[in-house]
Design a protein around this motif. Sequence first.
Motif, PDB file in Angstrom:
ATOM      1  N   ALA A 277      -9.036  -3.697   5.332  1.00 56.56           N
ATOM      2  CA  ALA A 277      -7.791  -4.138   5.965  1.00 56.56           C
ATOM      3  C   ALA A 277      -7.735  -3.720   7.425  1.00 56.56           C
ATOM      4  O   ALA A 277      -7.329  -4.489   8.299  1.00 56.56           O
ATOM      5  CB  ALA A 277      -6.591  -3.567   5.204  1.00 56.56           C
TER       6      ALA A 277
ATOM      7  N   ALA B  27      -0.547  -1.272  -1.274  1.00 57.33           N
ATOM      8  CA  ALA B  27      -0.528  -2.448  -0.398  1.00 57.33           C
ATOM      9  C   ALA B  27       0.489  -2.257   0.722  1.00 57.33           C
ATOM     10  O   ALA B  27       0.231  -2.596   1.880  1.00 57.33           O
ATOM     11  CB  ALA B  27      -0.207  -3.703  -1.209  1.00 57.33           C
ATOM     12  N   SER B  28       1.644  -1.690   0.373  1.00 62.75           N
ATOM     13  CA  SER B  28       2.678  -1.437   1.376  1.00 62.75           C
ATOM     14  C   SER B  28       2.194  -0.411   2.393  1.00 62.75           C
ATOM     15  O   SER B  28       2.404  -0.563   3.600  1.00 62.75           O
ATOM     16  CB  SER B  28       3.949  -0.947   0.692  1.00 62.75           C
TER      17      SER B  28
ATOM     18  N   GLN C 288      -1.791  -0.907   8.989  1.00 67.69           N
ATOM     19  CA  GLN C 288      -2.266  -2.035   9.787  1.00 67.69           C
ATOM     20  C   GLN C 288      -1.342  -2.291  10.984  1.00 67.69           C
ATOM     21  O   GLN C 288      -1.813  -2.481  12.111  1.00 67.69           O
ATOM     22  CB  GLN C 288      -2.335  -3.300   8.927  1.00 67.69           C
ATOM     23  N   ALA C 289      -0.036  -2.293  10.713  1.00 69.56           N
ATOM     24  CA  ALA C 289       0.923  -2.562  11.787  1.00 69.56           C
ATOM     25  C   ALA C 289       0.866  -1.489  12.865  1.00 69.56           C
ATOM     26  O   ALA C 289       0.861  -1.785  14.064  1.00 69.56           O
ATOM     27  CB  ALA C 289       2.333  -2.641  11.199  1.00 69.56           C
TER      28      ALA C 289
ATOM     29  N   GLU D 189      -0.200  -2.004   4.724  1.00 68.46           N
ATOM     30  CA  GLU D 189       0.505  -2.842   5.695  1.00 68.46           C
ATOM     31  C   GLU D 189       1.088  -2.001   6.826  1.00 68.46           C
ATOM     32  O   GLU D 189       1.022  -2.384   8.000  1.00 68.46           O
ATOM     33  CB  GLU D 189       1.619  -3.625   4.988  1.00 68.46           C
TER      34      GLU D 189
ATOM     35  N   SER E 255      -3.774 -14.098   5.770  1.00 67.91           N
ATOM     36  CA  SER E 255      -3.102 -14.197   4.477  1.00 67.91           C
ATOM     37  C   SER E 255      -3.651 -15.373   3.677  1.00 67.91           C
ATOM     38  O   SER E 255      -3.934 -15.249   2.477  1.00 67.91           O
ATOM     39  CB  SER E 255      -1.598 -14.369   4.693  1.00 67.91           C
TER      40      SER E 255
ATOM     41  N   GLU F  42      -2.383 -13.963  11.745  1.00 69.54           N
ATOM     42  CA  GLU F  42      -1.811 -13.294  10.580  1.00 69.54           C
ATOM     43  C   GLU F  42      -1.684 -14.259   9.402  1.00 69.54           C
ATOM     44  O   GLU F  42      -2.005 -13.911   8.258  1.00 69.54           O
ATOM     45  CB  GLU F  42      -0.433 -12.715  10.905  1.00 69.54           C
TER      46      GLU F  42
END
Length: 720
Positions: A482, A304-305, A311-312, A308, A57, A53
């Motif tokens: 992503a 973006a949030s 992705q999680a 995320e 980044s 991770e």
Amino acid sequence: MATLLNTMLIALSKEYSVSESIVTNIIKLFEEGATVPFVARYRKEATGGMSDEQLRSFHGRWQYLVELEKRRVAIIELLKELPDIPPSVFSAIQKASSKTELEDIYAPFKKNRKSKADLAIELGLLPFAIALWRDGQGQGEKHFLALKEQLKEPLEFDTAISGASDIIIERLAQNIATLQQGKLCLQQEGILCSRVLRGKKEAGEKFRDYFDYREPVKKCPAHRLLALFRGKKEGFLKLSIELEGELPYSLNHSLYVTPFGFPEVKDRTSSKEKLAWLTKAWQEKILSKLEADVLAELKEQAEASAIEVFQANLKDLLMAAPAGAKRTLALDPGFRNGVKWAAVDEYGQLLNNGVIYPHPPQNKSAEAEAVLAKVIQNQNIDWLVIGNGTASRETEAFAKQMIQQYQLNCRCVIVSEAGASVYSASPVAIEEFPDLDVTIRGAISIARRFQDPLAELVKIDPQAIGVGQYQHDVKANRLSEALGTVVEDCVNAVGVDLNLASASLLTYVSGLTQRLAQNIIELREQLGGFSNRNQLKKVKGIGDKAFEQCAGFLRIRGGDEPLDASAVHPESYGLVKDMARAVKQELVQMIGNPEAVATLKTATLASAENRFTLQDILQELAKPGRDPRPEFQYASFDDAISSIEDLQEGMTLEGVVTNVAAFGAFVDLGVHQDGLIHISQLADRFVKDPRDEVRIGEVVKVQVLEVDAKRKRIGLKRIL
């Protein structure tokens, strides 16, 4: 270039709290073509043990800084071609820390058409505008008479005043410091407002919560922002940002006393006239530009949030516990069109398939029971799994009755079928089962997903799996990229059986492409299976670099080399064997024997150069090919509850988390409609992130708080 590199090294070193030498090592590895999974797993000495991770980044930030510097250089070159660019502009460009800031500075100099201010400057009114700014309009006639002879054409005083005002207002609106201060004010003190467009109330009913909505910009969460932007995109809502005051600058603010656009003026006195000009610039030019900029940034941040969150959730789904090598019979439930079934062996190979009609209107339950019972007995089926779509609870009741009546030695469970229909019509499915109906392919996918979620779900476009939050409102290319990285990290974390993996799974292995994956499959068929990792070098297109990147993630069980079944990289085989010889042990007898592996610690002492590698090797030898995924578990749905109408407030039930959003978690209770545990009901304390409490696939106990059957809403509270 050396200065650029040094600047990047310092910036990345500070951001990631690592030495500049580690930053240099990581950048060098990426420039040489190393993948994130490879660097994270096999180059820990070079990275200081950074996780995948962190490296993802780092990689993204490094690329951003490279692009930022390229754009900085390009803008400087473009400005050098223009006349009379003040040194302060170049200084501001050199100090800019983001692409947005760079473009804001450059924006005034890239005009497609002439503005009123440009025309006024061409007439020779710039000196008059500077004089007005410095001394005020009270001295206007005096300055006008002094400069009148220098004008390109005769002008009336009022016309000159108007032109000079245009210049002043444009210079104020282009002042980078003024723009930055104004944007900061909108971000910190602005109110995001949403109103329904005229005549759109009825058509936009689903957005009624936002027909007259106000919320501070800095407090609006990502999921609400995306809902607002969806309403705007669909033509129902108008969004704006308002300030409580009319102007984000005070009377004596230096931003307009010595604005960026007037470096010629050294005077720092303030005046009501200057404030009036700034007010006009704010109302006519600055506010509209900054409002658009802030809304665009809010949308970017919200996207973006959302990515995320997706992705999680995707990672949790892909890394869900596999049931393992169990013979499985999957049912894809339905009423009128029947229940499609497919039996697969422990390796996911199709054994048999068909369609049964136990439900209305056919009601052939006895015939259906006989068919499935025979298959279960003949094929030694361990698990009967049912997709959680239409008729799933009815099919579960039918299956349990059949198991009891025929005294079958198998268990029954309902599982998610999200994405199975997408797979069944995909080119991958058609290639695998060209002669089967799409519905049967879906049942096969359900069975295989139960055995190994990761191996099966990689065949489906991640965006179709449905574990996101407003995933259809974000840029498709960003989302795809992503999610691709998540799949890649998951596949490489688990490892891949080289002799069983599909081309879809192999494609995500570090260093492999779709073409290389297909070439591996072709050679595997020719060889009748790989017997050692070195045979990978015979695959067309796999050279030394590709072999280095992929070999450690590919497993061969029962082959020529015992270490090939582990995550130990071939480059370390010599080290492992030297260690075994040093303690006079047979390597084969040590693999999987923690006590024997412990003796290897005396063979050599870990140094700064190899301590991470030795640590990983010892762990891997003790538990070769260890799976990082959790133990398999499943929920037991209440047999008395099969539809939302059966639910009552106060009930305590067991369910499976199907999705986690920023505002809470969705739970499958077996009633064809997921319930929501709001973030405030996840724990008896404040919860900042729902994923700190629950993950996709987790079995949870909940209490029903409210049921709205008409709106299909179920409110839940998690019971700890």
